[in-house]
Design a protein around this motif. Structure first.
Motif, short mmCIF file in Angstrom:
data_model
loop_
_atom_site.label_atom_id
_atom_site.label_comp_id
_atom_site.label_asym_id
_atom_site.label_seq_id
_atom_site.Cartn_x
_atom_site.Cartn_y
_atom_site.Cartn_z
N ASP A 162 -0.69 14.39 9.14
CA ASP A 162 -1.35 14.97 7.96
C ASP A 162 -0.56 14.75 6.67
N PHE A 163 0.60 14.11 6.76
CA PHE A 163 1.47 13.98 5.59
C PHE A 163 1.53 12.55 5.07
N THR A 164 1.83 12.48 3.79
CA THR A 164 2.04 11.20 3.10
C THR A 164 3.46 11.20 2.59
N VAL A 165 4.13 10.07 2.72
CA VAL A 165 5.51 9.95 2.24
C VAL A 165 5.59 8.75 1.30
N GLU A 166 6.70 8.66 0.61
CA GLU A 166 6.88 7.57 -0.34
C GLU A 166 7.76 6.48 0.27
N LYS A 167 7.26 5.25 0.20
CA LYS A 167 8.05 4.11 0.66
C LYS A 167 9.17 3.82 -0.35
N THR A 168 10.09 2.97 0.03
CA THR A 168 11.20 2.64 -0.87
C THR A 168 10.73 1.93 -2.13
N ASN A 169 9.56 1.30 -2.09
CA ASN A 169 9.03 0.62 -3.29
C ASN A 169 8.19 1.54 -4.16
N GLY A 170 8.11 2.83 -3.77
CA GLY A 170 7.38 3.81 -4.58
C GLY A 170 5.92 3.99 -4.17
N SER A 171 5.40 3.11 -3.31
CA SER A 171 4.01 3.27 -2.88
C SER A 171 3.94 4.34 -1.79
N GLU A 172 2.73 4.80 -1.51
CA GLU A 172 2.54 5.86 -0.53
C GLU A 172 2.33 5.29 0.86
N GLN A 173 2.82 6.02 1.85
CA GLN A 173 2.64 5.68 3.26
C GLN A 173 2.00 6.87 3.95
N LEU A 174 0.85 6.68 4.55
CA LEU A 174 0.22 7.73 5.34
C LEU A 174 0.89 7.74 6.71
N LEU A 175 1.37 8.89 7.12
CA LEU A 175 1.96 8.96 8.46
C LEU A 175 0.90 8.80 9.54
N LYS A 176 -0.35 8.96 9.16
CA LYS A 176 -1.47 8.70 10.08
C LYS A 176 -1.42 7.25 10.58
N ASP A 177 -0.81 6.37 9.80
CA ASP A 177 -0.68 4.97 10.20
C ASP A 177 0.17 4.81 11.46
N PHE A 178 0.95 5.83 11.80
CA PHE A 178 1.81 5.80 13.00
C PHE A 178 1.17 6.53 14.18
N GLU A 179 -0.09 6.90 14.04
CA GLU A 179 -0.78 7.65 15.09
C GLU A 179 -0.71 6.90 16.42
N GLY A 180 -0.46 7.66 17.49
CA GLY A 180 -0.39 7.06 18.82
C GLY A 180 1.00 6.54 19.19
N LYS A 181 1.95 6.67 18.27
CA LYS A 181 3.31 6.22 18.54
C LYS A 181 4.23 7.43 18.73
N THR A 182 5.32 7.22 19.43
CA THR A 182 6.37 8.22 19.54
C THR A 182 7.27 8.03 18.32
#
Length: 159
Positions: free
Chosen positions: A6-26
């Motif tokens: 449910d969270f969004t974090v900031e990549k090192t380049n300043g763009s956003e990363q949805l943690l949903k993109d890691f769904e299904g991973k440990t």
């Protein structure tokens, strides 16, 4: 029910990363610092990543300067340090606060899911949270717990 997805974090380049993109991973989520006595943990974290990334492990590094200001101010210095000295290839993100008024909401969630010994606050660099494939926090590890010591827990989560 809230998950890490449910969270969004900031990549090192300043763009956003949805943690949903890691769904299904440990996931192994770690607050890191480049100038800390525990910085050699990057080596073991990278070894775990190399050994298990193809089986679904993601290690997410969150640089933090809240503990004796042991992180570079410039994120480019942080990523260069990690890559040159430890060969870090797992995802690193923008510098965050893990405690206090400006703590990142992801860390508010992690700490509420798995509190510490005396309080839920993060005590030092390299506190680690293991997250299952459903986005639920399953374990919290102290800063001094070496990544190699939690390998069996990671393997169990990978199935």
């Amino acid at each position: 029910m809230t998950t890490v997805y449910d969270f969004t974090v900031e990549k090192t380049n300043g763009s956003e990363q949805l943690l949903k993109d890691f769904e299904g991973k440990t996931l192994l989520i770690v607050n890191t610092a480049s100038k800390c006595g525990l910085t050699d943990q990057f080596k073991e974290l990278q070894e775990l990543y190399d050994n298990y990334k193809d089986q679904g492990l993601e290690i997410l590094g969150f640089p933090c300067g809240q503990f004796n200001n042991q992180e570079f101010d410039n994120i480019e210095e942080t990523t260069e340090f990690c890559q040159v000295n430890y060969g870090v290839s797992f995802p690193m993100f923008g510098k965050i606060d893990v405690n206090g008024q400006n703590e990142h909401p992801l860390y508010t969630h992690l700490k509420s899911a798995k509190g510490g010994l005396l309080s839920s606050d993060i005590k030092w660099n390299f506190t680690k949270f293991l997250v299952d494939k459903n986005g639920q926090v399953v374990e919290r590890y102290a800063p001094t717990t070496k990544p190699s010591k939690i390998e069996k827990d990671i393997v169990k989560q990978l199935g």
